[in-house]
Design a protein around this motif. Structure first.
Motif, PDB file in Angstrom:
ATOM      1  N   LEU A 122     -68.313  85.893  30.324  1.00 50.54           N
ATOM      2  CA  LEU A 122     -66.878  85.792  30.579  1.00 50.54           C
ATOM      3  C   LEU A 122     -66.552  84.787  31.681  1.00 50.54           C
ATOM      4  N   THR A 123     -67.554  84.038  32.114  1.00 51.70           N
ATOM      5  CA  THR A 123     -67.380  83.043  33.164  1.00 51.70           C
ATOM      6  C   THR A 123     -67.151  81.671  32.544  1.00 51.70           C
ATOM      7  N   PRO A 124     -66.115  80.940  32.950  1.00 51.52           N
ATOM      8  CA  PRO A 124     -65.844  79.632  32.336  1.00 51.52           C
ATOM      9  C   PRO A 124     -66.816  78.562  32.800  1.00 51.52           C
ATOM     10  N   PHE A 125     -67.285  77.771  31.845  1.00 53.79           N
ATOM     11  CA  PHE A 125     -68.103  76.612  32.122  1.00 53.79           C
ATOM     12  C   PHE A 125     -67.468  75.409  31.425  1.00 53.79           C
ATOM     13  N   ALA A 126     -67.649  74.240  32.027  1.00 50.67           N
ATOM     14  CA  ALA A 126     -67.062  73.027  31.451  1.00 50.67           C
ATOM     15  C   ALA A 126     -67.501  72.850  30.007  1.00 50.67           C
ATOM     16  N   GLN A 127     -66.589  72.356  29.169  1.00 53.62           N
ATOM     17  CA  GLN A 127     -66.835  72.159  27.744  1.00 53.62           C
ATOM     18  C   GLN A 127     -66.160  70.858  27.341  1.00 53.62           C
ATOM     19  N   GLU A 128     -66.536  70.284  26.228  1.00 54.67           N
ATOM     20  CA  GLU A 128     -66.090  68.940  25.858  1.00 54.67           C
ATOM     21  C   GLU A 128     -64.581  68.758  25.974  1.00 54.67           C
ATOM     22  N   GLU A 129     -63.813  69.702  25.442  1.00 55.43           N
ATOM     23  CA  GLU A 129     -62.364  69.548  25.429  1.00 55.43           C
ATOM     24  C   GLU A 129     -61.662  70.244  26.590  1.00 55.43           C
ATOM     25  N   PHE A 130     -62.365  71.091  27.308  1.00 55.74           N
ATOM     26  CA  PHE A 130     -61.778  71.844  28.416  1.00 55.74           C
ATOM     27  C   PHE A 130     -62.673  71.672  29.641  1.00 55.74           C
ATOM     28  N   ASN A 131     -62.262  70.791  30.569  1.00 52.48           N
ATOM     29  CA  ASN A 131     -63.095  70.430  31.716  1.00 52.48           C
ATOM     30  C   ASN A 131     -62.229  69.715  32.743  1.00 52.48           C
ATOM     31  N   PRO A 132     -62.781  69.357  33.885  1.00 51.61           N
ATOM     32  CA  PRO A 132     -61.950  68.710  34.918  1.00 51.61           C
ATOM     33  C   PRO A 132     -61.772  67.200  34.750  1.00 51.61           C
ATOM     34  N   THR A 133     -62.446  66.565  33.796  1.00 56.96           N
ATOM     35  CA  THR A 133     -62.429  65.102  33.709  1.00 56.96           C
ATOM     36  C   THR A 133     -61.301  64.606  32.809  1.00 56.96           C
ATOM     37  N   ASP A 134     -61.153  63.280  32.758  1.00 58.77           N
ATOM     38  CA  ASP A 134     -60.142  62.669  31.889  1.00 58.77           C
ATOM     39  C   ASP A 134     -60.463  62.847  30.414  1.00 58.77           C
ATOM     40  N   ASP A 135     -61.667  63.265  30.091  1.00 56.39           N
ATOM     41  CA  ASP A 135     -62.047  63.484  28.693  1.00 56.39           C
ATOM     42  C   ASP A 135     -61.382  64.712  28.084  1.00 56.39           C
ATOM     43  N   ARG A 136     -60.856  65.566  28.907  1.00 60.26           N
ATOM     44  CA  ARG A 136     -60.347  66.860  28.432  1.00 60.26           C
ATOM     45  C   ARG A 136     -59.167  66.684  27.476  1.00 60.26           C
ATOM     46  N   LYS A 137     -58.879  67.740  26.710  1.00 60.60           N
ATOM     47  CA  LYS A 137     -57.727  67.770  25.825  1.00 60.60           C
ATOM     48  C   LYS A 137     -56.724  68.831  26.264  1.00 60.60           C
ATOM     49  N   SER A 138     -56.856  69.300  27.489  1.00 54.50           N
ATOM     50  CA  SER A 138     -55.851  70.178  28.085  1.00 54.50           C
ATOM     51  C   SER A 138     -55.049  69.356  29.090  1.00 54.50           C
ATOM     52  N   VAL A 139     -53.766  69.692  29.260  1.00 52.56           N
ATOM     53  CA  VAL A 139     -52.923  68.908  30.158  1.00 52.56           C
ATOM     54  C   VAL A 139     -53.464  68.937  31.572  1.00 52.56           C
ATOM     55  N   GLN A 140     -53.744  70.125  32.059  1.00 53.46           N
ATOM     56  CA  GLN A 140     -54.260  70.271  33.408  1.00 53.46           C
ATOM     57  C   GLN A 140     -55.789  70.322  33.385  1.00 53.46           C
ATOM     58  N   PRO A 141     -56.442  69.874  34.458  1.00 56.27           N
ATOM     59  CA  PRO A 141     -57.895  70.078  34.562  1.00 56.27           C
ATOM     60  C   PRO A 141     -58.215  71.564  34.449  1.00 56.27           C
TER      61      PRO A 141
END
Length: 507
Positions: free
Chosen positions: A268-287
């Motif tokens: 249940l702990t979040p880890f960075a993933q291709e579309e959901f992460n802190p970088t500009d590669d993400r596909k979510s509006v916010q990091p």
């Protein structure tokens, strides 16, 4: 990206989303994953808080940097690196130095057309008007969708198709179940897409470039039931809640061992993933911190999320992959649709290192590869091995129907399953899987590339897991039976198909 640009872009996401929904759900106040990365606006009262002309200048950009030596101006490319810089340039950039803000705005602007094209494709292939039958429900009471939904071409009937050879079906373009594509595949756009019912509870899972495509009626329950093979007498231990980092300890401190409880915490702990992460590669509006294992495998099951299989290259050879249930993982000998990993520990570790990043560990390094200690991996595996199938009260210890509890239709369906329909050749009882990979060679029926061998998944609890097949191309059990009737040349009658589906619902 500054806050003003982010606010503007977020407004663009809401505008696109509102075209599809009447209401937009606010961020739940009790999502600690979102809260952990969200700053609160504060009044700018102190001089050091205020942006200065220096703060707002463009001197920080790569093109503004002064060379270390004046002699560089006479060198190739003036001493600069003008190709793609993997760590700086967003995935999917069409040129070096492309602005991530501009890419996001373009994706938001294109979203309506992208989704319209996918909905047009679905409407051409299926009649997705929800149909149900009284009493035909999933474990927590959601009506099961009834099919078949496929639209047949050329005025043909199912019996007509059944009488045709694979070559004739292929040449006439009549196969009703072609591969179901990802909504937006190339250029780094593929990857995890969550259904709206889940996003309404966890808005951090919203993508700005695409939405989920299939109607909610053709998806599993949300929340799904959760069963533990260590405590079968408890039945559904979810208690009607989505298990999350908020509530797992309250729900399971008296049910799980300390090791299992720690494994659940990690799941249940979040880890960075291709579309959901802190970088500009993400596909979510916010990091974002990323996603959790149980964001996809909700309550140890699934809610029909889809992504791309990590195992194929080049990009256009990858296929849409429906999230599978973790129920009954304790009895599975191979893991992954094509990777054939031989332990849940290996699967857990490799998911974090590569599959979260479309099978590319280079992307993982950029976005936050999570190297789990093997002790943590073992804890996660022990918890995953607790997830059980839903009860099947009409089955005996060997997975066969108890005649005194079954209807004549169900008994006939079981006989077909083990005989004429050939289902048991790949899905033998009691767990209705053979621990092998198989190639159905659908390219015999349609002008599509061969997929090769794919793992045969368990059919226990199959009523809770629409849509079906690895890519969700069969929205209902009826569609699935029609698919196999054609692919395996079974020549089932209409009554036999109905009996077979009736039996499958008892597994």
């Amino acid at each position: 990206m500054n806050n003003g640009v982010r606010t503007c872009l977020f407004a663009g996401v809401i505008a696109v989303s509102c075209a599809r929904r009447d209401t937009v759900h606010a961020q739940p106040p009790n999502d600690p994953i979102a809260q952990a990365q969200t700053t609160r606006p504060v009044a700018q009262l102190r001089p050091e808080q205020r942006k200065t002309p220096h703060d707002l200048s463009n001197i920080f950009g790569v093109t503004s940097a002064q060379p270390a030596s004046a002699a560089e101006t006479g060198q190739i490319d003036h001493g600069q690196y003008v190709a793609f810089d993997f760590y700086r340039d967003p995935l999917g950039s069409t040129r070096p130095g492309e602005s991530p803000e501009a890419m996001m705005r373009a994706d938001i602007a294109a979203k309506a057309a992208v989704m319209a094209a996918q909905q047009k494709l679905l409407a051409e292939r299926y009649d997705l008007t929800p149909r149900t039958l009284p009493g035909v429900v999933m474990s927590r009471g959601k009506p099961q969708p009834i099919g078949p939904t496929a639209r047949l071409r050329g005025g043909k009937t199912w019996d007509d198709l059944s009488a045709m050879t694979p070559e004739a079906i292929r040449s006439a373009g009549l196969f009703p179940y072609p591969a179901l594509p990802h909504v937006k595949q190339g250029g780094g756009y593929g990857g995890q897409v969550f259904p709206q019912m889940q996003i309404e509870m966890f808005p951090r899972l919203q993508r700005f470039d695409v939405d989920f495509d299939l109607p909610e009626a053709f998806l599993p329950e949300f929340p799904p039931a959760m069963y533990l093979q260590s405590r079968p007498e408890l039945g559904d231990v979810s208690r009607g809640e989505v298990v999350s980092i908020n509530n797992y300890y309250r729900l399971f401190k008296d049910i799980l061992t300390p090791v299992q409880l720690d494994g659940l915490r990690l799941l249940l702990t979040p880890f960075a993933q291709e579309e959901f992460n802190p970088t500009d590669d993400r596909k979510s509006v916010q990091p974002t911190l990323g996603v959790t294992c149980l964001d996809c495998h909700v309550n140890g099951h699934t809610t029909g999320q889809f992504h791309m299989n990590p195992d194929n290259r080049p990009e256009n050879r990858r296929f849409r992959l429906d999230t599978v249930s973790l129920r009954g993982l304790f009895n599975q000998h191979i893991h992954g649709s094509k990777r054939s990993l031989r332990s849940v520990e290996d699967f857990t570790e490799f998911e974090q290192r590569t599959a979260y990043f479309n099978g590319d560990e280079i992307h993982a390094i950029k976005k936050g590869m999570n190297i789990l200690d093997r002790i943590q991996v073992s804890h996660m595996a022990q918890m995953q091995n607790m997830f059980d199938f839903p009860p099947a009260p009409k089955l005996d210890d060997n997975g066969h129907l108890i005649a005194s509890k079954a209807t004549p239709e169900e008994l006939r369906g079981e006989a077909l399953f083990n005989g004429k329909a050939q289902c048991a050749s790949c899905h033998p009882p009691p767990f209705y899987m053979d621990q092998l990979m198989h190639d159905l060679r659908t390219e015999r029926f349609i002008d599509e590339v061969p997929l090769g061998e794919i793992k045969a998944f368990t059919l226990r609890g199959i009523k809770d897991s629409p849509p079906y097949m690895h890519d969700g191309r069969c929205p209902t059990l009826e569609d699935t039976v029609e698919f196999f009737n054609l692919v395996q040349g079974l020549k089932l009658t209409a009554e036999e198909k109905t009996d077979l589906v009736t039996f499958l619902r008892q597994l």
